[in-house]
Design a protein around this motif. Structure first.
Motif, PDB file in Angstrom:
ATOM      1  N   PRO A 128     -40.739 -68.465 -40.949  1.00 23.71           N
ATOM      2  CA  PRO A 128     -40.557 -68.089 -39.415  1.00 23.71           C
ATOM      3  C   PRO A 128     -39.588 -67.726 -38.805  1.00 23.71           C
ATOM      4  CG  PRO A 128     -41.465 -70.482 -40.325  1.00 23.71           C
ATOM      5  CD  PRO A 128     -40.861 -69.683 -41.432  1.00 23.71           C
ATOM      6  N   GLU A 129     -38.667 -68.900 -39.006  1.00 28.71           N
ATOM      7  CA  GLU A 129     -37.248 -69.005 -38.221  1.00 28.71           C
ATOM      8  C   GLU A 129     -36.184 -67.754 -38.305  1.00 28.71           C
ATOM      9  OE1 GLU A 129     -36.278 -69.474 -42.364  1.00 28.71           O
ATOM     10  OE2 GLU A 129     -38.016 -70.275 -41.532  1.00 28.71           O
ATOM     11  N   ARG A 130     -36.932 -66.488 -38.891  1.00 25.28           N
ATOM     12  CA  ARG A 130     -35.958 -65.675 -39.482  1.00 25.28           C
ATOM     13  C   ARG A 130     -36.830 -64.314 -38.421  1.00 25.28           C
ATOM     14  NH1 ARG A 130     -31.152 -67.807 -40.112  1.00 25.28           N
ATOM     15  NH2 ARG A 130     -30.998 -68.941 -42.635  1.00 25.28           N
ATOM     16  N   VAL A 131     -37.682 -64.897 -37.921  1.00 22.01           N
ATOM     17  CA  VAL A 131     -38.699 -63.592 -37.241  1.00 22.01           C
ATOM     18  C   VAL A 131     -38.818 -64.554 -35.927  1.00 22.01           C
ATOM     19  CG1 VAL A 131     -40.755 -62.541 -36.745  1.00 22.01           C
ATOM     20  CG2 VAL A 131     -40.194 -63.494 -39.528  1.00 22.01           C
ATOM     21  N   THR A 132     -38.522 -63.027 -34.853  1.00 21.39           N
ATOM     22  CA  THR A 132     -38.185 -63.201 -33.239  1.00 21.39           C
ATOM     23  C   THR A 132     -40.021 -62.108 -33.481  1.00 21.39           C
ATOM     24  OG1 THR A 132     -37.191 -60.591 -32.980  1.00 21.39           O
ATOM     25  CG2 THR A 132     -35.991 -62.664 -33.194  1.00 21.39           C
ATOM     26  N   GLU A 133     -40.076 -61.270 -33.544  1.00 27.18           N
ATOM     27  CA  GLU A 133     -41.676 -60.928 -32.912  1.00 27.18           C
ATOM     28  C   GLU A 133     -42.057 -60.437 -33.717  1.00 27.18           C
ATOM     29  OE1 GLU A 133     -38.862 -60.817 -29.561  1.00 27.18           O
ATOM     30  OE2 GLU A 133     -39.137 -59.644 -31.640  1.00 27.18           O
ATOM     31  N   LEU A 134     -44.159 -60.045 -34.684  1.00 24.00           N
ATOM     32  CA  LEU A 134     -44.020 -59.337 -35.385  1.00 24.00           C
ATOM     33  C   LEU A 134     -45.339 -58.348 -34.369  1.00 24.00           C
ATOM     34  CD1 LEU A 134     -45.070 -61.995 -37.164  1.00 24.00           C
ATOM     35  CD2 LEU A 134     -44.323 -60.069 -38.056  1.00 24.00           C
ATOM     36  N   VAL A 135     -45.038 -57.349 -34.739  1.00 19.98           N
ATOM     37  CA  VAL A 135     -45.879 -55.716 -34.686  1.00 19.98           C
ATOM     38  C   VAL A 135     -46.553 -55.284 -35.747  1.00 19.98           C
ATOM     39  CG1 VAL A 135     -45.627 -53.611 -33.583  1.00 19.98           C
ATOM     40  CG2 VAL A 135     -43.644 -55.002 -32.941  1.00 19.98           C
ATOM     41  N   LEU A 136     -47.573 -54.583 -35.853  1.00 24.96           N
ATOM     42  CA  LEU A 136     -48.720 -55.401 -37.002  1.00 24.96           C
ATOM     43  C   LEU A 136     -49.108 -53.969 -36.688  1.00 24.96           C
ATOM     44  CD1 LEU A 136     -49.286 -58.698 -38.018  1.00 24.96           C
ATOM     45  CD2 LEU A 136     -47.673 -57.596 -39.130  1.00 24.96           C
ATOM     46  N   ARG A 137     -49.738 -53.062 -37.707  1.00 23.94           N
ATOM     47  CA  ARG A 137     -50.294 -52.504 -37.835  1.00 23.94           C
ATOM     48  C   ARG A 137     -51.409 -51.951 -38.718  1.00 23.94           C
ATOM     49  NH1 ARG A 137     -52.004 -47.568 -40.568  1.00 23.94           N
ATOM     50  NH2 ARG A 137     -48.994 -47.835 -41.608  1.00 23.94           N
ATOM     51  N   GLY A 138     -53.195 -51.836 -38.411  1.00 28.19           N
ATOM     52  CA  GLY A 138     -53.811 -51.216 -40.028  1.00 28.19           C
ATOM     53  C   GLY A 138     -53.610 -52.230 -40.636  1.00 28.19           C
ATOM     54  N   ILE A 139     -54.569 -53.564 -40.373  1.00 29.16           N
ATOM     55  CA  ILE A 139     -53.723 -55.080 -41.044  1.00 29.16           C
ATOM     56  C   ILE A 139     -55.361 -55.260 -42.241  1.00 29.16           C
ATOM     57  CG2 ILE A 139     -54.331 -57.317 -40.795  1.00 29.16           C
ATOM     58  CD1 ILE A 139     -52.386 -56.504 -38.252  1.00 29.16           C
ATOM     59  N   PHE A 140     -54.402 -55.873 -43.051  1.00 28.69           N
ATOM     60  CA  PHE A 140     -54.999 -55.598 -44.225  1.00 28.69           C
ATOM     61  C   PHE A 140     -54.301 -57.243 -44.854  1.00 28.69           C
ATOM     62  CE2 PHE A 140     -53.834 -53.590 -49.530  1.00 28.69           C
ATOM     63  CZ  PHE A 140     -55.285 -54.084 -49.654  1.00 28.69           C
ATOM     64  N   LEU A 141     -55.653 -58.244 -45.316  1.00 25.67           N
ATOM     65  CA  LEU A 141     -55.635 -59.124 -45.824  1.00 25.67           C
ATOM     66  C   LEU A 141     -55.101 -59.704 -46.961  1.00 25.67           C
ATOM     67  CD1 LEU A 141     -56.995 -61.301 -42.826  1.00 25.67           C
ATOM     68  CD2 LEU A 141     -54.653 -60.488 -43.206  1.00 25.67           C
ATOM     69  N   ILE A 271     -61.373 -47.042 -42.770  1.00 23.09           N
ATOM     70  CA  ILE A 271     -61.784 -46.529 -43.284  1.00 23.09           C
ATOM     71  C   ILE A 271     -61.171 -47.381 -44.872  1.00 23.09           C
ATOM     72  CG2 ILE A 271     -63.126 -45.082 -45.446  1.00 23.09           C
ATOM     73  CD1 ILE A 271     -64.427 -45.137 -42.459  1.00 23.09           C
ATOM     74  N   VAL A 272     -59.709 -47.250 -45.077  1.00 25.47           N
ATOM     75  CA  VAL A 272     -59.008 -47.875 -45.444  1.00 25.47           C
ATOM     76  C   VAL A 272     -58.700 -49.933 -45.412  1.00 25.47           C
ATOM     77  CG1 VAL A 272     -56.944 -47.770 -46.451  1.00 25.47           C
ATOM     78  CG2 VAL A 272     -57.135 -46.222 -46.026  1.00 25.47           C
ATOM     79  N   CYS A 273     -58.314 -49.862 -44.048  1.00 19.92           N
ATOM     80  CA  CYS A 273     -58.020 -51.579 -43.634  1.00 19.92           C
ATOM     81  C   CYS A 273     -59.006 -51.230 -42.684  1.00 19.92           C
ATOM     82  CB  CYS A 273     -56.961 -51.750 -43.375  1.00 19.92           C
ATOM     83  SG  CYS A 273     -55.818 -51.360 -44.459  1.00 19.92           S
ATOM     84  N   PRO A 274     -60.640 -51.424 -42.540  1.00 19.79           N
ATOM     85  CA  PRO A 274     -61.616 -51.811 -41.847  1.00 19.79           C
ATOM     86  C   PRO A 274     -61.529 -53.102 -40.468  1.00 19.79           C
ATOM     87  CG  PRO A 274     -62.490 -51.884 -43.839  1.00 19.79           C
ATOM     88  CD  PRO A 274     -61.215 -51.862 -44.176  1.00 19.79           C
ATOM     89  N   ALA A 275     -61.145 -52.807 -39.379  1.00 22.97           N
ATOM     90  CA  ALA A 275     -60.909 -53.456 -37.843  1.00 22.97           C
ATOM     91  C   ALA A 275     -61.226 -54.833 -38.103  1.00 22.97           C
ATOM     92  CB  ALA A 275     -61.495 -52.531 -37.180  1.00 22.97           C
ATOM     93  N   VAL A 276     -62.719 -55.609 -38.900  1.00 26.03           N
ATOM     94  CA  VAL A 276     -62.761 -56.528 -38.865  1.00 26.03           C
ATOM     95  C   VAL A 276     -60.954 -56.992 -39.671  1.00 26.03           C
ATOM     96  CG1 VAL A 276     -63.423 -56.762 -41.521  1.00 26.03           C
ATOM     97  CG2 VAL A 276     -64.487 -58.423 -40.022  1.00 26.03           C
ATOM     98  N   SER A 277     -61.028 -56.800 -40.522  1.00 27.89           N
ATOM     99  CA  SER A 277     -59.481 -57.476 -40.971  1.00 27.89           C
ATOM    100  C   SER A 277     -58.594 -57.690 -39.706  1.00 27.89           C
ATOM    101  CB  SER A 277     -58.682 -57.332 -41.597  1.00 27.89           C
ATOM    102  OG  SER A 277     -59.883 -56.637 -43.206  1.00 27.89           O
ATOM    103  N   ALA A 278     -58.222 -57.060 -38.597  1.00 31.69           N
ATOM    104  CA  ALA A 278     -57.639 -56.837 -36.774  1.00 31.69           C
ATOM    105  C   ALA A 278     -58.349 -57.530 -36.711  1.00 31.69           C
ATOM    106  CB  ALA A 278     -57.206 -55.658 -36.371  1.00 31.69           C
TER     107      ALA A 278
END
Length: 323
Positions: A128-141, A271-278
């Protein structure tokens, strides 16, 4: 609607020796003195493309792309017999850190979509100390229910025509079981024709279901047998092993990164990564910003997805990174 930035070329690139006989391709573009940002591609096994540079303002960002082990321009390539036993999430995180040190970057924005969002979260939670921000798309957990949704039948209710093509290489006797396991056998067949046919079917299933509207150009682009073998074999390898993560690990350990500013962009009809994960990620991470795009699927190239991703990188461009 925000468009992508114009095409640019790298100002530097190379191959990073990361051990295990592996060399990872990397490149940098944009402003050498700009805010560092690293782009983590999907798949796993997808590789990067020139399009990936265009989510960032080249006047403000030092844009870093890398091809993860076994795919793209990294060597050895899966189609050339790369060893998958040394291709795990832990290996990829170590490679990212090795590249950060090589480029003398203290901290950077981490951008990832689909599998790239999985890797971005896992990387950020470990460093976490190496990350300034996160931009994430099509969430896959990478939870088992997400794998089963897409590869064991449920998504076929939405795309029955494409699902039939996905089933075609699988012997009828195996179609009622775990198709990830069935494909593992096919993709690693000693018969190259069987392996290639399975790889093309696996890859075509994803490329045919990734956008809200059909995208024949994307399907054709991913129909190259060399690309398909890397993409399918690496994906299947990771999915058989739960991404080398504990079930629900990324939500369980969210406390490690809740202080990091984050934007989540998700297609309503993904359909690939349904919105419930986001949604689950956003609910666990109250400080995150979630944009659900009503007229988009999974593809990062759909206009509404592009708009929110570029809007996010523009917003973060002005934030001091000390990178």
């Amino acid at each position: 609607m925000r468009p992508l930035y114009p095409p640019i070329e790298p100002y530097d690139h190379g191959m990073l020796e990361v051990g295990d006989g592996q060399a990872v391709y990397w490149e940098t573009s944009g402003n050498p003195d700009g805010k560092p940002a690293v782009f983590l591609h999907g798949g796993p096994g997808g590789g990067t493309s020139p399009l990936n540079r265009r989510y960032f303002d080249p006047d403000h960002y030092r844009i870093v792309l890398l091809d993860q082990r076994g795919c793209g321009r990294s060597t050895p390539h899966i189609a050339d017999g790369a060893d998958l036993s040394v291709n795990t999430t832990a290996h990829l995180i170590a490679d990212i850190e090795e590249l950060r040190r090589k480029l003398d970057i203290e901290r950077w924005l981490v951008f990832g979509g689909s599998w790239g969002s999985t890797l971005a979260l896992a990387y950020a939670q470990l460093h976490p100390e190496r990350v300034t921000e996160l931009v994430l798309r099509g969430i896959f957990l990478l939870r088992r229910k997400e794998i089963d949704w897409y590869y064991n039948g449920s998504a076929g209710y939405v795309y029955p025509d494409e699902w039939e093509k996905f089933l075609a290489p699988v012997p009828e006797a195996e179609r009622g079981g775990d198709l990830v396991e069935a494909y593992h056998r096919l993709l690693n067949s000693a018969d190259s024709e069987i392996a290639t046919a399975a790889a093309l079917a696996w890859t075509t299933w994803e490329s045919s279901t990734s956008s809200l509207r059909p995208d024949p150009a994307r399907v054709a682009e991913t129909s190259d047998s060399r690309f398909a073998l890397a993409f399918a074999r690496i994906e299947n390898h990771y999915f058989r092993h739960g991404g080398f993560l504990d079930e629900a690990q990324l939500l369980r350990d969210i406390g490690a990164i809740t202080h990091i500013p984050a934007v989540i962009v998700q297609g309503r009809h993904d359909i690939v990564c349904p919105a419930v994960s986001a949604w689950d990620l956003h609910r666990a991470w109250s400080g995150s910003r979630l944009h659900i795009v009503d007229d988009a699927g999974h593809s990062a190239a759909e206009p509404g997805i592009v708009h929110h991703l570029v809007e996010a990188t523009d917003m973060f461009a002005a934030v001091e990174s000390h990178g």
